[in-house]
Design a protein around this motif. Structure first.
Motif, PDB file in Angstrom:
ATOM      1  N   VAL A  52       4.296  72.332 -22.772  1.00 49.83           N
ATOM      2  CA  VAL A  52       3.961  72.877 -21.453  1.00 49.83           C
ATOM      3  C   VAL A  52       3.157  71.814 -20.715  1.00 49.83           C
ATOM      4  O   VAL A  52       2.310  71.148 -21.299  1.00 49.83           O
ATOM      5  CB  VAL A  52       3.138  74.182 -21.599  1.00 49.83           C
ATOM      6  N   ALA A  53       3.414  71.691 -19.404  1.00 52.15           N
ATOM      7  CA  ALA A  53       2.644  70.760 -18.580  1.00 52.15           C
ATOM      8  C   ALA A  53       1.482  71.510 -17.955  1.00 52.15           C
ATOM      9  O   ALA A  53       1.659  72.546 -17.319  1.00 52.15           O
ATOM     10  CB  ALA A  53       3.524  70.168 -17.498  1.00 52.15           C
ATOM     11  N   LEU A  54       0.293  70.985 -18.142  1.00 50.98           N
ATOM     12  CA  LEU A  54      -0.916  71.596 -17.599  1.00 50.98           C
ATOM     13  C   LEU A  54      -1.486  70.669 -16.534  1.00 50.98           C
ATOM     14  O   LEU A  54      -1.840  69.526 -16.814  1.00 50.98           O
ATOM     15  CB  LEU A  54      -1.940  71.817 -18.713  1.00 50.98           C
ATOM     16  N   ASN A  55      -1.526  71.154 -15.292  1.00 53.75           N
ATOM     17  CA  ASN A  55      -2.063  70.361 -14.189  1.00 53.75           C
ATOM     18  C   ASN A  55      -3.548  70.653 -14.047  1.00 53.75           C
ATOM     19  O   ASN A  55      -3.942  71.783 -13.798  1.00 53.75           O
ATOM     20  CB  ASN A  55      -1.344  70.714 -12.876  1.00 53.75           C
ATOM     21  N   LEU A  56      -4.357  69.624 -14.193  1.00 59.07           N
ATOM     22  CA  LEU A  56      -5.797  69.755 -14.000  1.00 59.07           C
ATOM     23  C   LEU A  56      -6.092  69.369 -12.561  1.00 59.07           C
ATOM     24  O   LEU A  56      -6.190  68.197 -12.215  1.00 59.07           O
ATOM     25  CB  LEU A  56      -6.555  68.885 -15.004  1.00 59.07           C
ATOM     26  N   TRP A  57      -6.221  70.346 -11.703  1.00 66.90           N
ATOM     27  CA  TRP A  57      -6.184  70.206 -10.256  1.00 66.90           C
ATOM     28  C   TRP A  57      -7.160  69.199  -9.660  1.00 66.90           C
ATOM     29  O   TRP A  57      -6.707  68.265  -9.010  1.00 66.90           O
ATOM     30  CB  TRP A  57      -6.374  71.583  -9.619  1.00 66.90           C
ATOM     31  N   PRO A  58      -8.458  69.335  -9.847  1.00 68.85           N
ATOM     32  CA  PRO A  58      -9.296  68.415  -9.066  1.00 68.85           C
ATOM     33  C   PRO A  58      -9.178  66.961  -9.527  1.00 68.85           C
ATOM     34  O   PRO A  58      -9.496  66.039  -8.785  1.00 68.85           O
ATOM     35  CB  PRO A  58     -10.718  68.927  -9.256  1.00 68.85           C
ATOM     36  N   PHE A  59      -8.677  66.723 -10.713  1.00 73.00           N
ATOM     37  CA  PHE A  59      -8.629  65.362 -11.243  1.00 73.00           C
ATOM     38  C   PHE A  59      -7.251  64.723 -11.107  1.00 73.00           C
ATOM     39  O   PHE A  59      -7.060  63.583 -11.491  1.00 73.00           O
ATOM     40  CB  PHE A  59      -9.048  65.359 -12.717  1.00 73.00           C
ATOM     41  N   ASP A  60      -6.282  65.476 -10.603  1.00 69.30           N
ATOM     42  CA  ASP A  60      -4.914  64.984 -10.447  1.00 69.30           C
ATOM     43  C   ASP A  60      -4.392  64.431 -11.774  1.00 69.30           C
ATOM     44  O   ASP A  60      -3.891  63.311 -11.862  1.00 69.30           O
ATOM     45  CB  ASP A  60      -4.840  63.922  -9.347  1.00 69.30           C
ATOM     46  N   LEU A  61      -4.570  65.251 -12.800  1.00 66.82           N
ATOM     47  CA  LEU A  61      -4.200  64.852 -14.156  1.00 66.82           C
ATOM     48  C   LEU A  61      -3.238  65.891 -14.707  1.00 66.82           C
ATOM     49  O   LEU A  61      -3.422  67.093 -14.522  1.00 66.82           O
ATOM     50  CB  LEU A  61      -5.460  64.774 -15.022  1.00 66.82           C
ATOM     51  N   VAL A  62      -2.196  65.436 -15.382  1.00 62.26           N
ATOM     52  CA  VAL A  62      -1.219  66.332 -15.992  1.00 62.26           C
ATOM     53  C   VAL A  62      -1.262  66.105 -17.501  1.00 62.26           C
ATOM     54  O   VAL A  62      -1.133  64.978 -17.982  1.00 62.26           O
ATOM     55  CB  VAL A  62       0.206  66.073 -15.459  1.00 62.26           C
TER      56      VAL A  62
END
Length: 118
Positions: A27-37
């Motif tokens: 599963v791809a998890l987008n860490l929003w404020p850091f623009d990290l997947v």
């Protein structure tokens, strides 16, 4: 009550483990404020979330118990002081000796001669 909460915790843990074992697809998890997947198996993410929640709950419970632990510490100190006071009073209230060398009973038989020292 402790047994019931342990059983409920065990059931929740078993359900989380069963969920983790059956869901192994990535599963791809987008860490929003850091623009990290982050790509990881769903089981890792679900167990990680479960463990994070467990740790946060433990920290909050630990902080919540600080006043009770301080009160218990104060009570233990007070109990120790009172126990020392009781011991001192018992030592000072040992059967006093009258003028003739006979020991006197304390309590309801106060003033009666218990035995004579020879």
């Amino acid at each position: 009550m402790k047994l019931l909460s342990s059983l409920i915790g065990l059931v929740i843990l078993l359900l989380a483990l069963a969920f983790a074992v059956t869901n192994r697809q990535p599963v791809a998890l987008n860490l929003w404020p850091f623009d990290l997947v982050v790509q990881a198996p769903l089981s890792f993410l679900s167990l990680g979330t479960f463990l994070f929640g467990l740790l946060v709950g433990a920290v909050f419970a630990w902080f919540h118990m600080i006043p009770q632990r301080l009160a218990a510490r104060r009570m233990r100190k007070d109990f120790a002081k009172l126990q020392d006071k009781i011991d001192d009073l018992q030592q000072s209230a040992m059967m006093p000796e009258d003028r003739d060398g006979a020991f006197l009973l304390s309590g309801p038989a106060r003033g009666w001669r218990f035995w004579r020292r020879t």
